[in-house]
Design an enzyme around this catalytic site. Structure first.
Site, mmCIF file in Angstrom:
data_model
loop_
_atom_site.group_PDB
_atom_site.id
_atom_site.type_symbol
_atom_site.label_atom_id
_atom_site.label_comp_id
_atom_site.label_asym_id
_atom_site.label_seq_id
_atom_site.Cartn_x
_atom_site.Cartn_y
_atom_site.Cartn_z
ATOM 1 C CE LYS A 108 17.241 -24.856 -28.926
ATOM 2 N NZ LYS A 108 16.492 -26.102 -29.241
ATOM 3 C CB SER A 183 12.724 -25.304 -28.820
ATOM 4 O OG SER A 183 13.755 -26.270 -28.917
ATOM 5 C CB SER A 207 13.447 -28.682 -31.027
ATOM 6 O OG SER A 207 12.281 -28.523 -30.261
#
Lengths: 523, 98
Positions: A108, A183, A207
């Site tokens: 990420k 997210s 998330s």
């Protein structure tokens, strides 16, 4: 902009094309990318597959599908291949390698990694290359995991759909017109689209778990403090936690074990042994374990199909010999409200570092404008709508005259939620709920209604506020879209998630005859 | 509670963001809606409930008081918007009249 694009970055394109041409030896690319992380590592350890071929297969898959999925912001093909070749050389020399040696991973873009850009999905960090590795990244490198590149996310991890990325939305591999969650939507989509068997996400209000649920994956938020946050660009420091996304509970456990553990570089890192998650994932015996169904995480606003998939999974747990009880956590209904005061308050403080002076974007510096003017202009053009909304909300909640009514009250609700958890764990070893109230919604459906968007995190937020660990794993399909079941455990009992998750996954896979992800449409 | 456009403009100033008129117009009703939804925290949190600011107890982290190399200055400055003579170059801080 040279580094951030879909997959075909100038640096990556030739290597990805070369990868597509090179794979095709003993195993077909399509077969290699469908191996789990554990299977990939075992094949590499046994000399049946080279780390280089595993990496080439992943790069080939990225080249084939990522234009449609848009999981990746940056593909580091050269770096990944160099790391893979080094692992092959060390294996050939007889060196002992880690349990995930040679396994590709998508990182990420909120974690710093030397040699790669870190954007956090924001214009304000476009092109910035950090001069250091996050602790999670240095542990991945030490475990001989191959980092393929950086994946998309809601800007600074604020969002539940990955539509808030400045670089465009990621798409759900089950239905490209729908959100992959957020997210960590890029992380989830990359794993669900077989671009990587593993990914690291971060979870501030759900998330990791929410994207895992809507993409049909296993996602784990470890106990707060269990995984170092050094090098994780902070959104809400008292809630943010990095953790694994994978296709199986066992793979998630291997990744969890690789990244967890005390780090003196992070003052919130806890100096306790890492719970035995890998062993727990393989045990499969939950007879006598008490499972608490949280009464408040059901009812109005929950899709009937999601509820039915959850109920069926709970029945499966009972069938495995668990004792199912109902527990009440009366203050969980206030968790969402508390979260949307606490997280924006912390973000308004954390994002003050984006001041156009030391790194990232600087706009409007014409030689005459003062520092404050340049800062204000840069933050206006550098931040997207959701980030601005939350910074403003936090500034409001922390301002004189409102502090006691909003932020102070929210911190008290946090106490009440922790007490609810403590009481519930007197009656149950783990708690369960649906992970999300609904399956993945269409892209664009909720962009103009922040309050509706925030409801996506209804079930996941309580464990962030209290700090305990939580997992989402696939419960079933609703209208062809995945729904997740969430398992929560007391702080530092992360192994219980893996014990229950491993047993449930095995039972559901056996009933279905295959893993849920096998039902995803071909890309 | 109504959030006025002027209040939003003041929040933008405090947050160091020079928002456009259109942004200010859009944000006022959105912030009002969000604050309306989160105000219910006041319903349950009684005066005798202590606040929790962090999920785990925090203690300061110390290291041995020995010098060690910092990040290489060139690497740090490479990510800066502007640098000069081994330092960050920033716009003027003081007003020309000050």
């Amino acid at each position: 902009m040279t580094d951030v694009s879909s997959t075909s970055t100038p640096a990556a394109a030739p290597a990805v094309a070369a990868a597509a041409a090179a794979v095709g030896g003993s195993r077909r690319t399509d077969d290699v990318v469908r191996l789990t992380a554990a299977e990939t590592a075992a094949a590499i350890a046994a000399g049946e597959l080279s780390a280089q071929d595993a990496t080439l297969a992943a790069l080939d898959r990225i080249a084939k599908v990522d234009e449609a999925v848009h999981a990746f912001l940056h593909v580091d093909a050269e770096g990944a291949l160099a790391a893979a070749r080094a692992i092959d050389a060390r294996r050939a020399a007889g060196e002992k390698l880690g349990p995930l040696a040679g396994v590709p991973l998508a990182l990420k873009d909120v974690l710093t990694a030397r040699g790669m850009p870190t954007t956090c999905g924001s214009r304000i960090l476009e092109g910035w290359r950090p001069p250091y590795d996050a602790t999670v990244v240095s542990r991945l490198r030490a475990a001989d995991v191959v980092i393929l590149g950086k994946v998309n996310m809601d800007e600074f991890a604020m969002g539940s759909s990955t539509e808030n990325s400045a670089y465009g939305p990621t798409r759900n591999p089950w239905d490209l017109s729908r959100i992959p969650g957020g997210s960590s939507g890029g992380s989830a989509a990359a794993v669900a689209a077989f671009e990587a068997p593993l990914s690291i996400g971060t979870d501030t209000g759900g998330s990791i778990r929410q994207p895992a649920a809507v993409c049909g994956l296993v996602g784990v938020k470890p106990t707060y403090g269990g995984v170092s946050r050094y090098g994780l660009v902070a959104f809400s420091s008292s809630l943010d936690q990095a953790g694994p996304l994978a296709r199986t509970v066992g793979d998630a456990a291997l990744l969890h074990a690789a990244i967890a553990g005390h780090d003196p570089m992070d003052s919130t890192s806890v100096d306790l042994p890492v719970p035995p998650v890998v062993e727990a994932a393989a045990r499969r015996d939950i007879r006598g374990l008490r499972v608490g169904v949280v009464r408040e995480l059901a009812g109005e606003g929950y899709d009937p199909g999601v509820q039915a998939a959850f109920d069926a999974a709970v029945e499966e747990l009972a069938g495995l010999g668990a004792e199912v009880v109902e527990v009440s956590c009366p203050h969980f209904t206030y968790a969402l409200a508390a979260y949307y005061l606490i997280a924006p308050s912390e973000c308004s403080s954390n994002l003050a570092r984006f001041d156009a002076m030391r790194f990232g974007l600087r706009a409007g510096d014409d030689g005459r404008a003062g520092a404050e003017e340049v800062m204000s202009h840069t933050r206006d053009v550098g931040f997207g709508a959701e980030v601005k909304r939350r910074v403003m909300l936090g500034t409001y909640a922390l301002s004189s005259g409102y502090y006691d009514a909003y932020y102070g009250q929210a911190q008290k609700v946090r106490t009440l939620i922790s007490r609810d958890f403590a009481a519930a764990y007197e009656q149950a070893d783990v708690l369960v709920s649906p992970t999300t109230p609904t399956p993945a919604f269409p892209i664009g459906d909720k962009v103009d209604d922040p309050v509706a968007m925030y409801l996506s995190d209804l079930c996941t937020i309580p464990s962030n506020l209290a700090g305990g660990p939580a997992m989402s794993l696939p419960a079933g399909l609703v209208g062809g879209l995945p729904a997740g079941i969430q398992i929560m455990a007391p702080a530092f009992a992360d192994d219980r998630l893996y014990l229950v998750g491993g047993a449930l996954e095995a039972a559901l896979d056996a009933r279905r005859g295959h893993p849920l992800l096998d039902e995803a449409p071909a890309l | 509670m109504a959030i006025t456009r002027d209040e939003v403009a003041n929040l933008a100033r405090l947050s160091r963001m020079s928002l456009s008129d259109a942004e200010l117009d859009a944000l006022a009703p959105q912030l009002e809606a969000i604050l309306g939804a989160v105000a219910r925290v006041a319903e349950v949190a009684a005066a005798d409930i202590p606040p929790t600011s962090h999920a785990v107890p925090l203690t300061n982290v110390f290291r041995a008081d020995v010098t060690r190399p910092s990040l290489p200055v060139a690497d740090v400055l490479a990510g800066a918007p502007a640098a000069e003579e081994g330092r960050f170059r920033v716009p003027r801080i003081l007003d020309p009249d000050e």
